[in-house]
Write an enzyme that holds these catalytic residues in place. Structure first.
Site, PDB file in Angstrom:
ATOM      1  N   SER A 177     -11.028   4.890   6.564  1.00  0.00           N
ATOM      2  CA  SER A 177     -11.696   3.582   6.786  1.00  0.00           C
ATOM      3  C   SER A 177     -10.818   2.689   7.652  1.00  0.00           C
ATOM      4  CB  SER A 177     -12.014   2.905   5.457  1.00  0.00           C
ATOM      5  OG  SER A 177     -10.834   2.640   4.733  1.00  0.00           O
TER       6      SER A 177
ATOM      7  N   ASP B  98     -10.203  -4.803   7.938  1.00  0.00           N
ATOM      8  CA  ASP B  98      -9.364  -5.854   8.530  1.00  0.00           C
ATOM      9  C   ASP B  98     -10.077  -6.472   9.748  1.00  0.00           C
ATOM     10  OD1 ASP B  98      -6.480  -4.668   7.219  1.00  0.00           O
ATOM     11  OD2 ASP B  98      -8.069  -3.253   7.680  1.00  0.00           O
TER      12      ASP B  98
ATOM     13  N   ARG C  77       0.846  -1.204   0.000  1.00  0.00           N
ATOM     14  CA  ARG C  77       0.000   0.000   0.000  1.00  0.00           C
ATOM     15  C   ARG C  77       0.880   1.253   0.000  1.00  0.00           C
ATOM     16  NH1 ARG C  77      -2.500  -3.771   3.618  1.00  0.00           N
ATOM     17  NH2 ARG C  77      -4.625  -4.309   2.991  1.00  0.00           N
TER      18      ARG C  77
ATOM     19  N   ARG D 218     -12.551  -8.872   8.537  1.00  0.00           N
ATOM     20  CA  ARG D 218     -11.895 -10.128   8.140  1.00  0.00           C
ATOM     21  C   ARG D 218     -11.596 -10.969   9.384  1.00  0.00           C
ATOM     22  NH1 ARG D 218      -8.115  -6.897   3.802  1.00  0.00           N
ATOM     23  NH2 ARG D 218      -9.468  -7.241   1.986  1.00  0.00           N
TER      24      ARG D 218
ATOM     25  N   HIS E 222      -3.295   0.568   8.571  1.00  0.00           N
ATOM     26  CA  HIS E 222      -4.006  -0.296   7.620  1.00  0.00           C
ATOM     27  C   HIS E 222      -2.936  -0.688   6.610  1.00  0.00           C
ATOM     28  CE1 HIS E 222      -6.762  -2.013   4.790  1.00  0.00           C
ATOM     29  NE2 HIS E 222      -6.438  -1.141   3.857  1.00  0.00           N
TER      30      HIS E 222
HETATM   31  P1  NAD Z   1      -9.649   1.837  -9.477  1.00  0.00           P
HETATM   32  O1  NAD Z   1      -8.479   2.043 -10.346  1.00  0.00           O
HETATM   33  O2  NAD Z   1     -10.654   0.812  -9.827  1.00  0.00           O
HETATM   34  O3  NAD Z   1     -10.460   3.234  -9.309  1.00  0.00           O
HETATM   35  C1  NAD Z   1      -9.835   4.441  -9.069  1.00  0.00           C
HETATM   36  C2  NAD Z   1     -10.695   5.516  -9.710  1.00  0.00           C
HETATM   37  O4  NAD Z   1     -10.140   6.794  -9.339  1.00  0.00           O
HETATM   38  C3  NAD Z   1     -10.730   5.449 -11.231  1.00  0.00           C
HETATM   39  O5  NAD Z   1     -12.064   5.424 -11.693  1.00  0.00           O
HETATM   40  C4  NAD Z   1     -10.007   6.732 -11.657  1.00  0.00           C
HETATM   41  O6  NAD Z   1     -10.480   7.264 -12.885  1.00  0.00           O
HETATM   42  C5  NAD Z   1     -10.288   7.642 -10.476  1.00  0.00           C
HETATM   43  N1  NAD Z   1      -9.360   8.762 -10.354  1.00  0.00           N
HETATM   44  C6  NAD Z   1      -8.015   8.758 -10.478  1.00  0.00           C
HETATM   45  N2  NAD Z   1      -7.517   9.996 -10.305  1.00  0.00           N
HETATM   46  C7  NAD Z   1      -8.575  10.810 -10.036  1.00  0.00           C
HETATM   47  C8  NAD Z   1      -8.710  12.202  -9.763  1.00  0.00           C
HETATM   48  N3  NAD Z   1      -7.659  13.017  -9.734  1.00  0.00           N
HETATM   49  N4  NAD Z   1      -9.941  12.672  -9.553  1.00  0.00           N
HETATM   50  C9  NAD Z   1     -11.031  11.876  -9.583  1.00  0.00           C
HETATM   51  N5  NAD Z   1     -10.952  10.548  -9.841  1.00  0.00           N
HETATM   52  C10 NAD Z   1      -9.745  10.030 -10.073  1.00  0.00           C
HETATM   53  O7  NAD Z   1      -9.070   1.592  -8.007  1.00  0.00           O
HETATM   54  P2  NAD Z   1      -9.844   0.891  -6.787  1.00  0.00           P
HETATM   55  O8  NAD Z   1      -9.625  -0.575  -6.850  1.00  0.00           O
HETATM   56  O9  NAD Z   1     -11.210   1.433  -6.731  1.00  0.00           O
HETATM   57  O10 NAD Z   1      -8.975   1.436  -5.550  1.00  0.00           O
HETATM   58  C11 NAD Z   1      -9.050   2.805  -5.182  1.00  0.00           C
HETATM   59  C12 NAD Z   1      -8.169   3.022  -3.950  1.00  0.00           C
HETATM   60  O11 NAD Z   1      -8.739   2.334  -2.808  1.00  0.00           O
HETATM   61  C13 NAD Z   1      -6.747   2.468  -4.082  1.00  0.00           C
HETATM   62  O12 NAD Z   1      -5.827   3.360  -3.489  1.00  0.00           O
HETATM   63  C14 NAD Z   1      -6.803   1.164  -3.292  1.00  0.00           C
HETATM   64  O13 NAD Z   1      -5.530   0.744  -2.846  1.00  0.00           O
HETATM   65  C15 NAD Z   1      -7.726   1.564  -2.165  1.00  0.00           C
HETATM   66  N6  NAD Z   1      -8.343   0.475  -1.395  1.00  0.00           N
HETATM   67  C16 NAD Z   1      -8.527   0.697  -0.080  1.00  0.00           C
HETATM   68  C17 NAD Z   1      -9.089  -0.274   0.713  1.00  0.00           C
HETATM   69  C18 NAD Z   1      -9.266   0.001   2.197  1.00  0.00           C
HETATM   70  O14 NAD Z   1      -9.477  -0.913   3.010  1.00  0.00           O
HETATM   71  N7  NAD Z   1      -9.214   1.256   2.603  1.00  0.00           N
HETATM   72  C19 NAD Z   1      -9.492  -1.491   0.158  1.00  0.00           C
HETATM   73  C20 NAD Z   1      -9.323  -1.677  -1.209  1.00  0.00           C
HETATM   74  C21 NAD Z   1      -8.733  -0.691  -1.988  1.00  0.00           C
END
Ligand code: NAD
Length: 303
Positions: free
Chosen positions: A143, A148, A88, A151, A175
């Site tokens: 979040s 976690d 991450r 899970r 996280h």
């Molecule tokens: P993804 O690539 O499917 O979606 C990201 C989206 O952000 C895309 O639609 C993209 O066009 C948009 N984007 C990028 N730059 C942007 C900007 N400047 N303004 C507006 N939109 C923008 O990615 P994802 O799988 O949805 O993951 C998103 C984030 O969430 C990642 O950083 C991932 O690591 C994180 N994540 C966090 C958790 C958690 O527990 N907190 C769990 C899973 C994923």
């Protein structure tokens, strides 16, 4: 009027949106924003069609940053996702740049609600949101280890055949790779979980909780449903003023950084983080995890 804005309509943003639709979350409007406008438009149309069969109707449309003005919650799920084998923390620089532009645009709208952050590296991105927004820290929530902890409960429930809702366990710290489970504080009903689980089982559960994301990303490329429901859990706590205890990523004044610990969440955001009596070993793990977060922060020059 209750309005939620999702910025970033990828796997995470849309799983959260869909969870809200099918659970009938108590809002009037859901607005989708993405740098890819067509994607946001398509997702909004698709979701709108689901409303006919949803338990509650609300307006769903693609919008722009001016829509944030009167929003209750702005949830940021935008940015780079982990590739196979990537941690991450590896996402830090790219997502810092993404957040600079997003927060500046949200700020211009006059938004005065609650920020909910899902983008990784979670604790750092939440900290950045706090600093760039100028908000008081209670109004900026990550979040954190909400996912976690889900899970953890699922895995214990599976072994013991107890409903995960009756298992009170909290993953603490980052996280990320340095997170840990304070096993002395995990309860099944009124009994300590370590009475029912062997040392080996607890070790296996700890490893699985910490490594689930890597495993899922290797197999399907991203994680989405678990985080979608975790964001819904936090959202309901805010909208319904629940005073629910959730392991959100919360600001800690002593360490001047965000990390996860059980906190009370209500309509004001994070009402309070709870004091927890930890074993000496768990105190050490928490200190190590906080050190790791601080080191990560230094990478982008935030002290
Ligand atoms: P993804 O690539 O499917 O979606 C990201 C989206 O952000 C895309 O639609 C993209 O066009 C948009 N984007 C990028 N730059 C942007 C900007 N400047 N303004 C507006 N939109 C923008 O990615 P994802 O799988 O949805 O993951 C998103 C984030 O969430 C990642 O950083 C991932 O690591 C994180 N994540 C966090 C958790 C958690 O527990 N907190 C769990 C899973 C994923």
């Amino acid at each position: 009027m209750k309005k939620i804005i999702i910025i970033g309509c990828g796997n995470v943003g849309m799983s959260y949106a869909y969870a809200m639709v099918i659970n009938g979350v108590g809002i009037d409007e859901l607005v989708l924003i993405d740098i890819n406008k067509e994607k946001a438009e398509g997702e909004a149309l698709d979701l709108s069609h689901a409303m006919s069969y949803a338990p509650k109707n609300f307006k769903c449309y693609s919008g722009d940053y001016s829509d944030c003005k009167d929003a209750t919650i702005v949830c940021i799920c935008a940015g780079k996702n982990q590739d196979v084998g990537e941690t991450r923390t590896d996402l830090i620089h790219k997502n810092y740049d993404v957040f600079k532009s997003i927060i500046s645009n949200v700020k211009k709208s006059g938004f005065d609600g609650i920020y909910l952050v899902a983008t990784n590296p979670l604790d750092i991105m939440t900290d950045i949101t706090y600093r760039l927004s100028g908000f008081t820290p209670n109004k900026v929530i990550g979040s954190g280890t909400t996912l976690d902890s889900a899970r953890l409960r699922y895995l214990i429930g599976n072994i013991t055949n107890i409903n995960p809702k009756s298992i009170h366990g909290y993953v603490m710290g980052e996280h990320g790779d340095s997170e840990f489970i304070p096993w002395d504080n995990v309860m099944i009903g009124l009994e300590k979980a370590n009475k029912f689980l062997t040392k080996k089982q607890m070790e296996e559960i700890s490893n699985e909780v910490c490594n689930s994301a890597y495993e899922i990303i290797k197999k399907k490329g991203n994680t989405s449903y678990g985080i979608g429901m975790s964001l819904l859990k936090i959202t309901n706590a805010i909208l319904n003023n629940e005073n629910a205890i959730i392991t959100v990523s919360a600001y800690n004044k002593e360490h001047d950084c965000y990390f996860s610990k059980p906190s009370i969440v209500n309509k004001t955001g994070i009402k309070k983080s709870l004091f927890i009596t930890l074993s000496t070993e768990d105190e050490r793990k928490l200190a190590q995890s906080i050190e790791q977060i601080k080191k990560n922060k230094l990478q982008i020059g935030i002290k």
